[in-house]
Design a protein around this motif. Structure first.
Motif, short mmCIF file in Angstrom:
data_model
loop_
_atom_site.label_atom_id
_atom_site.label_comp_id
_atom_site.label_asym_id
_atom_site.label_seq_id
_atom_site.Cartn_x
_atom_site.Cartn_y
_atom_site.Cartn_z
N LEU A 14 0.82 -1.20 0.00
CA LEU A 14 0.00 0.00 0.00
C LEU A 14 0.85 1.25 0.00
O LEU A 14 0.56 2.22 -0.70
N LEU A 15 1.94 1.25 0.80
CA LEU A 15 2.85 2.40 0.81
C LEU A 15 3.44 2.62 -0.58
O LEU A 15 3.48 3.75 -1.07
N PHE A 16 3.89 1.55 -1.20
CA PHE A 16 4.48 1.65 -2.54
C PHE A 16 3.45 2.15 -3.53
O PHE A 16 3.71 3.04 -4.34
N PHE A 17 2.23 1.59 -3.49
CA PHE A 17 1.18 1.99 -4.41
C PHE A 17 0.82 3.45 -4.21
O PHE A 17 0.68 4.21 -5.16
N MET A 18 0.66 3.86 -2.94
CA MET A 18 0.33 5.26 -2.66
C MET A 18 1.44 6.18 -3.13
O MET A 18 1.19 7.22 -3.71
N GLU A 19 2.68 5.79 -2.90
CA GLU A 19 3.82 6.60 -3.29
C GLU A 19 3.90 6.72 -4.81
O GLU A 19 4.09 7.79 -5.35
N SER A 20 3.74 5.60 -5.52
CA SER A 20 3.87 5.65 -6.98
C SER A 20 2.72 6.41 -7.62
O SER A 20 2.92 7.15 -8.56
N SER A 21 1.51 6.25 -7.10
CA SER A 21 0.38 6.97 -7.70
C SER A 21 0.46 8.45 -7.37
O SER A 21 0.15 9.29 -8.21
N TYR A 81 10.73 17.96 -3.96
CA TYR A 81 10.47 17.40 -2.63
C TYR A 81 10.63 15.88 -2.67
O TYR A 81 9.96 15.20 -3.43
N CYS A 82 11.53 15.36 -1.83
CA CYS A 82 11.70 13.91 -1.68
C CYS A 82 10.81 13.46 -0.54
O CYS A 82 11.00 13.89 0.60
N ARG A 83 9.87 12.60 -0.81
CA ARG A 83 8.98 12.10 0.26
C ARG A 83 9.74 11.21 1.23
O ARG A 83 9.53 11.26 2.42
N ASN A 84 10.61 10.34 0.70
CA ASN A 84 11.45 9.47 1.52
C ASN A 84 10.67 8.74 2.60
O ASN A 84 11.04 8.79 3.78
N LEU A 85 9.59 8.05 2.22
CA LEU A 85 8.80 7.30 3.19
C LEU A 85 9.68 6.29 3.90
O LEU A 85 10.37 5.50 3.28
N GLY A 86 9.66 6.33 5.23
CA GLY A 86 10.51 5.47 6.03
C GLY A 86 11.78 6.16 6.48
O GLY A 86 12.59 5.60 7.20
N SER A 87 11.98 7.41 6.04
CA SER A 87 13.16 8.18 6.40
C SER A 87 12.78 9.65 6.49
O SER A 87 11.60 9.98 6.56
N TYR A 116 18.81 3.80 -12.38
CA TYR A 116 17.95 3.20 -11.36
C TYR A 116 18.52 3.47 -9.97
O TYR A 116 19.69 3.25 -9.71
N CYS A 117 17.65 3.96 -9.07
CA CYS A 117 18.02 4.17 -7.68
C CYS A 117 17.13 3.29 -6.80
O CYS A 117 15.92 3.49 -6.78
N PRO A 118 17.70 2.34 -6.08
CA PRO A 118 16.89 1.52 -5.19
C PRO A 118 16.42 2.33 -3.99
O PRO A 118 17.06 3.30 -3.60
N ASN A 119 15.30 1.92 -3.42
CA ASN A 119 14.76 2.60 -2.24
C ASN A 119 15.53 2.13 -1.01
O ASN A 119 15.45 0.98 -0.61
N GLY A 125 18.42 5.38 4.61
CA GLY A 125 18.96 6.24 3.55
C GLY A 125 20.32 6.78 3.90
O GLY A 125 20.55 7.98 3.91
N SER A 126 21.23 5.90 4.25
CA SER A 126 22.51 6.31 4.80
C SER A 126 23.31 7.20 3.86
O SER A 126 23.24 7.09 2.65
#
Length: 192
Positions: A14-21, A81-87, A116-119, A125-126
């Motif tokens: 759900l987090l991924f879906f919300m973030e991508s949409s 703006y970087c949302r950076n969910l989880g950070s 490509y940048c992995p999450n 996000g060190s």
């Protein structure tokens, strides 16, 4: 135990879906400003101009302050703006968008499909990760420029070889033509 894993998977999906949409329609927009960009006609925040919804994030700067292009690098004064969910969320200068360096730990600043940048937000996000990417990118660029130089040198050598062969062919043909002319003139002299 199985139910907990299922719940975690659903939550992250759900987090991924919300973030991508959300990111596809309002890429680079601060969540506090999302309602600002939902109307059909919007005003630049500095009041210098207005723009329609179809000119939002269209990779052309209509506002001097970059209001209309938060998700692209079109405006020099724009902010992404970087949302950076989880950070930790953060703002970047728009020049960092699609520059092939992962500046947002969620990778949202690199969306053009070339890089490509992995999450890494869930891992915090060190900064070391970002430094590794910068170093890796620099090494790749350096290696590419060296190999491009070598390829150019090899191509130049091949071109020189082709040129030398062509010159040799021309010399042989010219020599044959001269030999033929001399033989023809000797034949004429002999007949006279």
């Amino acid at each position: 135990m199985g139910r907990t894993r299922w719940s975690c998977r659903c939550f992250f999906f759900l987090l991924f879906f919300m973030e991508s949409s959300a990111s596809s329609t309002h890429r680079g927009v601060d969540p506090l400003d999302i309602n600002y960009f939902d109307s059909e006609l919007m005003q630049c925040k500095d009041g210098s101009n207005s723009f329609t919804k179809d000119r939002f994030n269209d990779d052309f700067c209509d506002c001097v302050d970059g209001t209309d292009e938060p998700g692209t690098s079109a405006c020099p004064r724009g902010k992404f703006y970087c949302r950076n969910l989880g950070s930790q969320p953060r703002f970047l200068f728009s020049s960092h968008v699609n520059d092939h360096i992962c500046d947002c730990c969620d990778g949202s600043d690199e969306f053009d499909g070339v890089f490509y940048c992995p999450n890494t937000c869930i891992m915090g996000g060190s900064i070391e990760y970002k430094a590794e990417y910068h170093q890796t990118f620099d090494i790749i660029q350096e290696t590419k420029s060296k190999s491009d130089g070598r390829l150019d040198m090899l191509q130049n050598l091949k071109d020189l070889k082709v040129l030398a062969v062509l010159q040799l062919i021309i010399l042989v043909l010219w020599g044959l033509w001269l030999f033929y002319r001399r033989a023809k003139s000797r034949k004429r002299r002999y007949l006279l």
